[in-house]
Enzyme design. Structure first.
Site, mmCIF file in Angstrom:
data_model
loop_
_atom_site.group_PDB
_atom_site.id
_atom_site.type_symbol
_atom_site.label_atom_id
_atom_site.label_comp_id
_atom_site.label_asym_id
_atom_site.label_seq_id
_atom_site.Cartn_x
_atom_site.Cartn_y
_atom_site.Cartn_z
ATOM 1 N N GLY A 21 0.743 -1.177 0.015
ATOM 2 C CA GLY A 21 -0.037 -0.096 0.165
ATOM 3 C C GLY A 21 0.762 1.518 -0.091
ATOM 4 C CE LYS A 22 6.684 0.276 -2.152
ATOM 5 N NZ LYS A 22 6.065 -1.109 -2.079
ATOM 6 C CD GLU A 90 7.022 1.689 -8.735
ATOM 7 O OE1 GLU A 90 7.945 1.203 -7.871
ATOM 8 O OE2 GLU A 90 6.110 1.289 -9.077
ATOM 9 C CD GLN A 92 11.359 0.928 -6.081
ATOM 10 O OE1 GLN A 92 10.895 1.617 -5.450
ATOM 11 N NE2 GLN A 92 10.529 0.299 -7.040
ATOM 12 C CB CYS A 146 2.928 -13.712 5.049
ATOM 13 S SG CYS A 146 3.826 -15.209 4.566
ATOM 14 C CB CYS A 181 7.031 -17.674 4.294
ATOM 15 S SG CYS A 181 6.048 -18.034 5.887
#
Ligand SMILES: [Zn+2]
Length: 198
Positions: A21-22, A90, A92, A146, A181
């Site tokens: 949810g960024k 975005e 990154q 997860c 996980c």
């Protein structure tokens, strides 16, 4: 950059894994600024030159207008003198110059909000987000759920075979997983297939 102000700026970072949810949170903050009659500009990196998209769309289909840029420095050229809030999605996918760009904008009175992935598919810090966390006044870490066990998920599990750090798209390529996980690198496609066969 058309420098208009010298005070009152700061940096906010919204980071987390895929599907956490960024972009939705970035859009929410930008919308609130617009309601407050502030002038906003939102930027996103052009990572696929075939599509110079002029919108940011969250997984839940919230959308907001954005300007595609190819480098972080281009943001400085595009920010208008009367802009109060600068959003970056975005984060990154930008080079490390984004750190200096955000500092300069905040030093000149802008509220800067950057959203981005904090970890890559190997579970390693995804620069320049770690550096941005260090210089930010405010940090929000978002988590997904997860898909294996239902615990909060901070990791993005790649579920297709590829050693590229960047794979375009998200749905069907990644799934959110918790620390227990998460398997760094390419996921257990074989394991999944084996379970389905059994
Ligand atoms: Zn789990």
């Amino acid at each position: 950059m058309n420098i208009a102000r010298t005070q009152g700026g700061w940096i906010e970072v919204i980071c987390g894994g895929m599907f956490s949810g960024k972009s939705e949170e970035l859009i929410r903050r930008i919308r609130r600024a617009q309601i407050a009659k502030q002038r906003v500009q939102v930027f996103k990196p052009v990572i696929d030159t075939r599509y110079a998209e002029v919108e940011i769309v969250s997984h839940s289909n919230m959308r907001i207008e954005s300007e595609p840029v190819t480098t972080a420095i281009e943001i400085l050229d595009r920010v208008q003198a009367d802009t109060d809030v600068v959003g970056v999605d975005e984060g990154q996918f930008f080079d490390n110059k984004l750190i200096d760009v955000c500092n300069r904008l905040a030093n000149h009175g802008r509220r800067v909000i950057v959203a981005g992935l904090d970890l890559d598919y190997l579970g390693q810090p995804f620069e320049p987000i770690p550096q941005l966390l260090a210089i930010a006044e405010n940090i929000t870490k978002t988590s997904a759920i997860c898909v294996r066990c239902g615990h909060p998920a901070n990791f993005s599990q790649r579920i297709v075979e590829s050693a590229d750090r960047v794979l375009l798209g998200a749905l069907g390529l990644y799934e959110p997983r918790c620390r227990s996980c998460f398997i760094p690198g390419v996921a257990q496609i074989e394991e999944t297939t084996a379970v389905e066969k059994a």
